[in-house]
Design a protein around this motif. Structure first.
Motif, short mmCIF file in Angstrom:
data_model
loop_
_atom_site.label_atom_id
_atom_site.label_comp_id
_atom_site.label_asym_id
_atom_site.label_seq_id
_atom_site.Cartn_x
_atom_site.Cartn_y
_atom_site.Cartn_z
N LEU A 29 14.47 -14.70 -9.56
CA LEU A 29 14.16 -13.93 -8.36
C LEU A 29 15.42 -13.79 -7.50
O LEU A 29 16.10 -14.76 -7.21
CB LEU A 29 13.06 -14.62 -7.55
CG LEU A 29 12.52 -13.81 -6.38
CD1 LEU A 29 11.67 -12.65 -6.87
CD2 LEU A 29 11.71 -14.67 -5.43
N GLY A 153 13.17 -8.47 -8.21
CA GLY A 153 12.18 -8.80 -7.19
C GLY A 153 10.85 -9.10 -7.86
O GLY A 153 10.76 -9.11 -9.10
N PRO A 154 9.82 -9.31 -7.08
CA PRO A 154 8.51 -9.64 -7.65
C PRO A 154 7.99 -8.59 -8.64
O PRO A 154 7.44 -8.95 -9.69
CB PRO A 154 7.60 -9.73 -6.42
CG PRO A 154 8.52 -10.08 -5.30
CD PRO A 154 9.82 -9.40 -5.61
N LEU A 157 9.86 -8.97 -11.95
CA LEU A 157 9.45 -10.17 -12.68
C LEU A 157 8.07 -9.96 -13.32
O LEU A 157 7.83 -10.39 -14.45
CB LEU A 157 9.43 -11.40 -11.75
CG LEU A 157 10.73 -12.22 -11.75
CD1 LEU A 157 11.95 -11.41 -11.43
CD2 LEU A 157 10.61 -13.40 -10.79
#
Ligand code: AMP
Ligand code: MG
Length: 411
Positions: A29, A153-154, A157
């Motif tokens: 992250l 970023g989220p 991922l």
């Protein structure tokens, strides 16, 4: 003195990309993709239902609203697969995400059906192919899902997880040596003696380095003593990047530059036409970047923001190295500094027509760190500037932790 643009160019020209390393996905992250990620799989990997309802042969549905319905021959919850293909006149009860049985191509949502005696009657027939999520509609096997240089970023991922990636090649985090200079400085947690102040710059620079994806290495304080400064700068030069604060101005004890040069640092510039941040120094040794920020807390922080942050991101191969910026109207008259671009700390608000406007955050002395704490952004006031009127437009760089208002969501 060189201009802000020239200084940024000289810094970015000196940047060398760091090597890559393999890292478990959950540790990536905020880091940067180092090699194009190609999907080994289709996502989704099978045609599946987008609704809770009944899977059927689409061509049969138009007639069945009036007829005797379809025989319910199977139930397919998410995570299971139909045992047999769907025959003519048949339907399978199906849940969202469950694979379509062979032979079915359409899903009728449950709200549009009625059930009686093991049969389903369709009140409103969907078009053929509706309510199905097709294999590979998100990702095709072989697609480059994330290019080199993409920040993680989220969402990234999540996408990587959906294609089965659990380890990733990312750029190594730059190691940043942080060194404060000044005999007046005391580390955090110690009482102050006469004339002493706390070393806040190392902490702000530490936070800024972390936020830029770097790995800070705190080297403490060098008193204004040549031997001690030489010893600590020499240690700092083991790392990818060196950031010192203080000791680069024209005072009797400002010998950081001189010692760096003795240690082989090639000076690229000293002196930038900005306020704060004028005596900023930059040099290079063996590909390492050596930043010398002035000691005043706002100057140290703004210098990091203007030069070190984009450089640290670029070292990681990031393409998006700039902060978001916008044009805002002055909500108060703006005074300019002759010969230097003023970098003031400002609050952003919306005007009646949805545009941005700014006010400065009170006293703007380069030692007044609260002006940074209060700031949504940095406003750049040009030097060749007679002074601005209310409503005049200025460039504002939006900082992390800015406090926007509640968005005007659509009704
Ligand atoms: P210098 O650039 O060394 O002349 O320092 C300018 C001003 O910044 C002086 O008032 C210093 O006391 C202050 N200062 C220098 N280093 C730090 C630091 N690490 N933390 C807080 N203030 C500092
Ligand atoms: Mg000093």
């Amino acid at each position: 003195m060189i201009s802000l643009n020239e200084a940024i160019d000289l810094v970015l020209t000196a940047v060398r990309p760091l090597p890559a390393e393999q890292v478990p996905l959950l540790e990536t992250l905020g880091r940067t993709v180092a090699a194009d990620v190609v999907s080994p799989e289709d996502v989704p990997s099978f045609d599946n239902s987008a609704m809770d309802g009944f899977a059927a042969r689409g061509a049969e549905l138009a007639g069945v609203a009036r007829s005797d319905g379809l025989a319910i021959v199977a139930e397919i919850p998410a995570g299971s697969v139909a045992a047999a293909p769907l025959g003519p006149g048949e339907a399978a009860r199906i849940m969202t995400g469950a694979p379509l049985p062979v032979g079915a191509d359409t899903v009728v949502q449950v709200e549009h059906t009625e059930e009686r005696d093991g049969r389903v009657f369709v009140r409103t027939a969907p078009a053929v192919g509706r309510n199905v999520r097709y294999a590979a509609e998100d990702v095709h096997r072989g697609d480059v899902v994330l290019p080199r240089g993409a920040p993680l970023g989220p969402a990234e991922l999540g996408l990587l997880t959906s294609i089965g990636v659990d380890e990733l090649t990312v750029a190594r985090r730059p190691r940043v040596a942080i060194l404060a200079t000044g005999s007046e400085l005391v580390p955090p947690g110690r009482p102050l003696g006469p004339g002493q102040i706390r070393n806040s710059n190392s902490v702000t620079n530490w936070g800024q380095a972390l936020a830029a994806g770097a790995e800070p290495v705190l080297l403490g304080i060098a008193a204004d003593d040549r031997d001690e400064t030489r010893r600590l700068i020499s240690r700092a030069l083991d790392e990818d990047v060196v950031i010192t604060s203080g000791g680069v101005s024209v005072g009797d004890y400002d010998f950081v530059k001189e010692i760096e040069e003795e240690l082989g640092v090639e000076r690229r510039f000293w002196g930038v036409a900005t306020k704060p941040g004028k005596p900023f120094a930059f040099g290079v040794r063996d590909g390492r970047l050596v930043f010398g920020a002035p000691g005043n807390p706002v100057a140290a922080m703004v210098s990091f923001e203007l030069y070190a942050r984009p450089a640290l991101l670029a070292m990681q191969g990031r393409r998006d190295i700039w902060r978001p910026w916008l044009t805002a109207a002055a909500a108060e008259p703006v005074k300019a500094t002759r010969d230097r671009v003023e970098v003031r700390r400002c609050l952003l608000t919306r005007d009646e027509r949805g545009g941005w406007r700014f006010t400065t955050t009170g006293p703007q002395g380069s030692g007044i760190l609260r002006s940074m704490v209060l700031a949504d952004g940095l406003v750049f006031v040009p030097s060749e500037h007679a002074g601005g009127q209310v409503g005049d437009p200025y460039l504002v760089m939006v900082l992390e932790g800015s406090r926007p208002e509640r968005p005007p969501y659509p009704a």
